[in-house]
Design a protein around this motif. Sequence first.
Motif, short mmCIF file in Angstrom:
data_model
loop_
_atom_site.label_atom_id
_atom_site.label_comp_id
_atom_site.label_asym_id
_atom_site.label_seq_id
_atom_site.Cartn_x
_atom_site.Cartn_y
_atom_site.Cartn_z
N THR B 179 10.30 86.96 11.01
CA THR B 179 10.07 88.30 10.43
C THR B 179 8.64 88.78 10.68
O THR B 179 8.28 89.88 10.25
CB THR B 179 10.35 88.27 8.92
N PRO B 200 11.37 91.87 14.70
CA PRO B 200 11.48 92.30 13.29
C PRO B 200 11.41 93.81 13.18
O PRO B 200 10.78 94.47 14.01
CB PRO B 200 10.24 91.65 12.65
N GLU B 201 12.06 94.35 12.17
CA GLU B 201 12.00 95.78 11.89
C GLU B 201 10.68 96.06 11.16
O GLU B 201 10.41 95.45 10.13
CB GLU B 201 13.20 96.18 11.02
N THR B 204 10.09 96.48 7.16
CA THR B 204 11.26 96.07 6.39
C THR B 204 11.42 94.55 6.48
O THR B 204 12.04 94.05 7.43
CB THR B 204 12.56 96.74 6.93
N GLY B 206 12.63 90.93 6.34
CA GLY B 206 13.99 90.37 6.28
C GLY B 206 14.97 91.10 7.15
O GLY B 206 16.14 90.75 7.22
N ASP B 207 14.53 92.12 7.85
CA ASP B 207 15.44 92.87 8.72
C ASP B 207 14.96 92.73 10.16
O ASP B 207 13.78 92.87 10.46
CB ASP B 207 15.44 94.35 8.30
N VAL B 209 15.72 93.68 14.43
CA VAL B 209 16.34 94.70 15.28
C VAL B 209 16.65 94.06 16.64
O VAL B 209 15.82 93.33 17.19
CB VAL B 209 15.39 95.90 15.47
N GLU B 221 29.34 95.74 14.31
CA GLU B 221 28.87 95.12 13.06
C GLU B 221 29.57 93.79 12.83
O GLU B 221 30.78 93.67 13.05
CB GLU B 221 29.14 96.05 11.87
N SER B 249 24.12 93.66 11.03
CA SER B 249 24.42 94.15 9.69
C SER B 249 24.76 95.65 9.70
O SER B 249 25.61 96.11 8.96
CB SER B 249 23.24 93.91 8.75
N ARG B 250 24.08 96.41 10.56
CA ARG B 250 24.44 97.83 10.68
C ARG B 250 23.94 98.37 12.02
O ARG B 250 23.00 97.83 12.62
CB ARG B 250 23.87 98.64 9.51
N HIS B 263 20.73 96.62 13.79
CA HIS B 263 20.01 95.81 12.80
C HIS B 263 20.72 94.47 12.59
O HIS B 263 21.95 94.42 12.53
CB HIS B 263 19.94 96.56 11.46
N ARG B 265 20.77 90.91 10.29
CA ARG B 265 20.31 90.19 9.09
C ARG B 265 20.13 88.72 9.46
O ARG B 265 21.05 88.10 10.01
CB ARG B 265 21.33 90.32 7.96
#
Lengths: 186, 299
Positions: B179, B200-201, B204, B206-207, B209, B221, B249-250, B263, B265
Motif C-alpha cells: 500500500t 496503490p490508490e 486511499t 488499503g486500495d 489499482v 469484478e 473489487s470495483r 480497483h 482489494r
Amino acid sequence: MTEPAVLGRLAGLLVVGVILQTAVISQVTVFGAPIDLFPLVVATVGLLLGSLGGAAFGFAAGLFLDVALLQAVGVTSLVYTVVGYGAGRLLELRDPSHGLAPMAVGAAATLAATVGFAMLTFMLGVDAPVSLLLVRQILVTVVVNTLLALPVYALVRRILHPLLPEDPRRRRRRASTTRLSPLSRA
Amino acid sequence: MYDRTVRRRRLTLAGFVALSLILLTVWFGESAGGVLHSLQRGALAVLAPVQEGANRAIAPVRDAFGWAGDTLDAKSERDKLARRNRALEEQVTRQQFQLSEFAQLKALEQVNAANDLERFRPVRAKVIGQSPSLFYSEIILDRGSSEGIEEDQPVTGAGGLVGRVTNVVGNAATVTLITDEEFAAPARTTRGGVAGTIRPEAGTPGDLVFEFADKTEEVEEGDRVVSSGSGSVRFPSYFPAGIPIGKVSRIEDGAGELDREIHVRPAADITNLQYVTVLTSVPEAALTATADPAAGATP
C-alpha cells in the motif's frame, strides 16, 4: 439492697443474657464472625463488682453457656472465670473511672476470652487447623466488641446500678461536685 | 484483715478454676448417659422453647442486622467477583489474541502451500512494529539478516502478497507494504490472464489499482490478481509469479478503454498483520518467469 437482690439481678442478667446470646446475637455475623457479647458482660460485671463477683459470675455464665450449647462443660466457665477475675482485679487495683475504660477492658476481655477458648479447645483435641480464618474471626470479634463495649457496659451498669455504692463514675461525679460546691466550703 | 481478703480472693479463684477443671474431666470421662450430659440434654429441653420464642420475637432485629451484614458481605463478594471477572477477561483476551495469531499462521501456511512458495525457503517472522500512519506503509519484523533475510525479498502474509523487505539489520527488518505509494508490481488476472501493473490508490489506504492493463474490457469484478513475474521492463519485479495480490473489487468506467480504473482489494489484511513470511531464496529465473494464466492461485 440485700445480697439476695444482687444475686437475683445477676441471675436474671445471666439467664436472659444467655438466651439472647444463643438464640439471637450469635446468629448475627459481622465479616463472617458471629457476635459474642458475653466476654463484655462478664468483664463489665467484674469491673463493677470486683474480682470475687467477676469470677463467680464468669464461672456461672460459662457453665450456663456450656450446658445450654451442649459444649464440653468447664471450658467456657474456666475462661470466663479468669476474664471476670481479671476485670475485677483491675477495679480493685486501678479503679478506672475514665469514660473509655470499658472499651479497653472490653477489648482485652474479648481477646483473652477468644484466644483462651481457642487454646483450650485445641488442647482438648479438637482437630481444627489454626488458620488465618480463626485469627481473622478473633480480630473481628475484638473490634466489634470494642465498639459495643460502652453500650453493654451502660446496660449492665443500669441493671446493677442500685446495688453499686462503689460505682466509680458516681463516685467521681460526687467527688467533683463536692469540690465545686460553694456549700462545701462553708 | 487484708491478708484474709487476699486469701479469700485467691481461694475463690482457685476454687472456680479447679471446679471448671473437674467439670471438664468429668464431662470427658463420663459416657453419653452421664450426669453432665443428661443435665445438658435437660437444659436443652427447657431452654429450647424459650430460645425459639426469643428467636421469633427478635427476628426482625436480627434480620435487620443480618441484612446489614449481608450487604457488607455482598459488597465484598461483588469486589471479589469483579476482580475475578477482570482476570477472566484478561484470559479471554489473551486466548482470543492467540486464536487470532493461530488463524493468521494457518492462513499463512495455506497461502504458502497453495502457491508452492515453500520452495523459496520462507522464513516466518513476527510483526513487532507498524507505522502509526493511517496508510500503514511499513512494518518491522523480528527477524533479520541472521535468518537469511535480505533487502528486496518478497514478503507474504495471511492471504497473499504483503510487500518487500527494504531495510535489514541482524535481528530485524522493515517491510514496505504493497500500500506504500512507491510500490509497483507486475501482475495479471488469473481469469483471462490480463497483464498490468498493480499500484496503490493514492490517498486511499488499503486500495490498489490495476494499471496499464492490456485488455481492460476483459477484467471483471471478482477476478483474482496475482504477481506475474518481470513481464514489464519498466517495473522490474521483486516478486515471483503466482503470489496472490487481491481481488478486483470495483471497476470505474471512463471515457475510453484507457480511462477504465480497476480497483483491487488486497488479499492480505494489511492493517492487521501479526505474522508474515519472507521468501529468502527466490532464484532469478522465478522472478523473470511469467505466470501461467491458466493456473488458479489461491488468495
